[in-house]
Write a protein that holds these residues in place. Structure first.
Motif, PDB file in Angstrom:
ATOM      1  N   ASP A   1      -6.147  11.987  -1.708  1.00  0.00           N
ATOM      2  CA  ASP A   1      -5.479  10.698  -1.908  1.00  0.00           C
ATOM      3  C   ASP A   1      -3.968  10.838  -1.766  1.00  0.00           C
ATOM      4  O   ASP A   1      -3.293   9.924  -1.272  1.00  0.00           O
ATOM      5  N   TYR A   2      -3.461  11.981  -2.200  1.00  0.00           N
ATOM      6  CA  TYR A   2      -2.034  12.266  -2.096  1.00  0.00           C
ATOM      7  C   TYR A   2      -1.867  13.699  -1.604  1.00  0.00           C
ATOM      8  O   TYR A   2      -2.601  14.601  -2.038  1.00  0.00           O
TER       9      TYR A   2
ATOM     10  N   LYS B   1      -9.276  10.733  -8.402  1.00  0.00           N
ATOM     11  CA  LYS B   1      -8.279  10.885  -7.348  1.00  0.00           C
ATOM     12  C   LYS B   1      -8.063  12.366  -7.049  1.00  0.00           C
ATOM     13  O   LYS B   1      -8.343  13.242  -7.884  1.00  0.00           O
TER      14      LYS B   1
ATOM     15  N   PRO C   1      -4.258  10.229   3.744  1.00  0.00           N
ATOM     16  CA  PRO C   1      -3.880  10.102   2.329  1.00  0.00           C
ATOM     17  C   PRO C   1      -3.132   8.787   2.111  1.00  0.00           C
ATOM     18  O   PRO C   1      -2.539   8.242   3.048  1.00  0.00           O
ATOM     19  N   GLN C   2      -3.161   8.298   0.870  1.00  0.00           N
ATOM     20  CA  GLN C   2      -2.380   7.086   0.573  1.00  0.00           C
ATOM     21  C   GLN C   2      -0.892   7.346   0.776  1.00  0.00           C
ATOM     22  O   GLN C   2      -0.162   6.487   1.265  1.00  0.00           O
TER      23      GLN C   2
END
Length: 451
Positions: free
Chosen positions: A201-202, A175, A412-413
């Motif tokens: 991802d974040y 990640k 991004p998530q």
């Protein structure tokens, strides 16, 4: 991976993000809170985590609202490495001891004149403690991946903004978690644009100007008009300036205006020892900005450098208009306060702010039109002209942030919006959700999120 938001939530300052992963604790940024008293009091609170239990610190850049708590963290038991870029380490070597020195001086003055509620008034940390923290710095190159632990690595990308400023990319368990720090502007006259990030991802993103568009007026024209109008009144231009970044941009613009004979050849003083040192560093890190070596040299020579307190006092006695650039940029401390005590009373002069003013700071209150301001326990009447240079910010505005985000290959998530006053953060959230359809969150102070 868990992230705990220990600062820069619903405010611009106090940047601190604690990551917990497989028993390891990493602090991303370690800044001081500034502005409103309720925020500043957090600097004195017991740190939410035992500093001795923190394994490492990673810094986005050198400004005090991102690094100024480090000496206290070290003083209270943190013994790990402080990871940063080479430019950030060099700037922190200027900023952290100076921060301690200012706090010692403020405490000494408060005790001398009895305007503190605390007896005796104490500094948060000392100049020497600022120097001690530097021993734990470990600088790294940009664009190179560094293994911090077996299953966690990080990399620095250029953020623009100031020398050494970075976007921090952290990789773990396949990640990616990305912190923008303070994101620079794509078309800044001095600094290079921020690097493009294609995926994360974040994402933890700043929103200092998330609710505003920067004035597109040429900063040279705006600065020229303010200086010319002030000189016609027979006044001086006093500029509270961040010693790192903003002071160098101002010197560049003043040099350009003088060369073009667009302003009189009036004396210019840079009254900030740390701004002087930071200006010299600009010539060393030529790969991080747009200026040529010749422009760097000219910028360094346009002002007279003021080092000693005696020299600082003497420039207030000039009988002709002058330009004084001095820290701090929000008028929260430093030598600028002594100049303001004199020139705020002068209706001919201009107090020119050149950057973001956090809520509750003297700069913010002056721009809001307060007619008197407390400095060193004394109420000073405000008779000078108060101006804001609206086109000189080193932070991306919401359009520039959106343009940067649109280069991501996929959303991004989760995107966490920080480093902004509440309305700025809310506005950026709304813009991103409307235009990009991303999931955005506005974390609260001490909120814990499992990623």
């Amino acid at each position: 991976m868990q992230i705990t938001f220990l600062g820069a939530t619903e405010t611009v300052t106090g940047s601190k993000f604690l990551l917990t992963h497989h028993g390891k604790k990493i602090l991303v940024d370690c800044g001081l809170f500034q502005g409103y008293k309720a925020l500043r009091l957090r600097n004195w609170d017991k740190f939410p985590v035992d500093p001795a239990q923190i394994d490492a610190v990673i810094l986005t850049h050198a400004h005090i609202d991102h690094t100024g708590y480090l000496p206290l963290l070290v003083k209270n038991g943190f013994s790990g490495k402080i990871h940063c870029t080479h430019g950030t380490k060099d700037l922190c070597a200027i900023l952290l001891p100076d921060s301690g020195h200012i706090q010692e001086e403020d405490a000494k003055r408060a005790n001398k004149y009895g305007y503190s509620k605390h007896h005796p008034a104490l500094p948060l940390y000392t100049e020497n403690e600022g120097r001690q923290a530097l021993k734990q710095f470990l600088p790294h190159d940009f664009a190179t991946e560094y293994r911090l632990f077996d299953d966690l690595s990080f990399r620095f990308h250029h953020a623009g903004h100031i020398i050494g400023a970075s976007i921090v990319e952290i990789k773990y368990n396949s990640k990616t978690l990305c912190f923008t720090g303070d994101l620079g502007r794509p078309h800044d006259h001095v600094m290079n644009p921020p690097d493009v990030i294609h995926k994360a991802d974040y994402l933890v993103i700043e929103s200092t100007y998330g609710g505003r568009l920067h004035d597109r007026t040429d900063p040279l024209k705006q600065l020229e008009d303010i200086i010319q109008q002030t000189v016609k009144r027979g006044g001086s231009v006093i500029i509270p300036s961040f010693a790192v970044g903003r002071a160098q941009s101002l010197l560049y613009y003043i040099d350009q205006l003088k060369k073009a004979d667009r302003i009189p050849d009036l004396p210019v003083f840079l009254d900030s020892p740390m701004a002087i040192n930071a200006t010299n560093l600009l010539c060393h890190y030529t790969n991080e900005h747009r200026l040529t070596k010749e422009q760097c040299k000219d910028l360094c020579n346009v002002a007279e450098y003021i080092v000693t307190p005696e020299q600082s006092k003497s420039i207030d006695q000039y009988k002709v208009p002058v330009i004084i650039i001095s820290a701090s940029g929000m008028a929260t401390g430093g030598r600028i306060l002594h100049h303001l005590k004199l020139f705020l009373r002068d209706p001919r002069s201009t107090i020119l702010f050149a950057g973001f003013q956090a809520g509750g700071t003297r700069g913010d209150r002056l721009l809001r039109g307060e007619t008197e301001i407390k400095i060193h326990g004394e109420m000073i009447p405000v008779r000078a002209h108060i101006e804001l240079l609206t086109s000189l910010s080193a932070h991306a505005d919401y359009q520039e942030i959106l343009a940067w985000l649109k280069k991501f290959e996929r959303p991004p998530q989760k995107t966490f919006i920080v480093h902004g006053e509440p309305e700025s953060s809310k506005n950026l959230k709304r813009k991103i959700e409307e235009q990009l359809k991303w999931s955005c969150y506005l974390p609260k102070y001490r909120h814990v999120e499992t990623l």
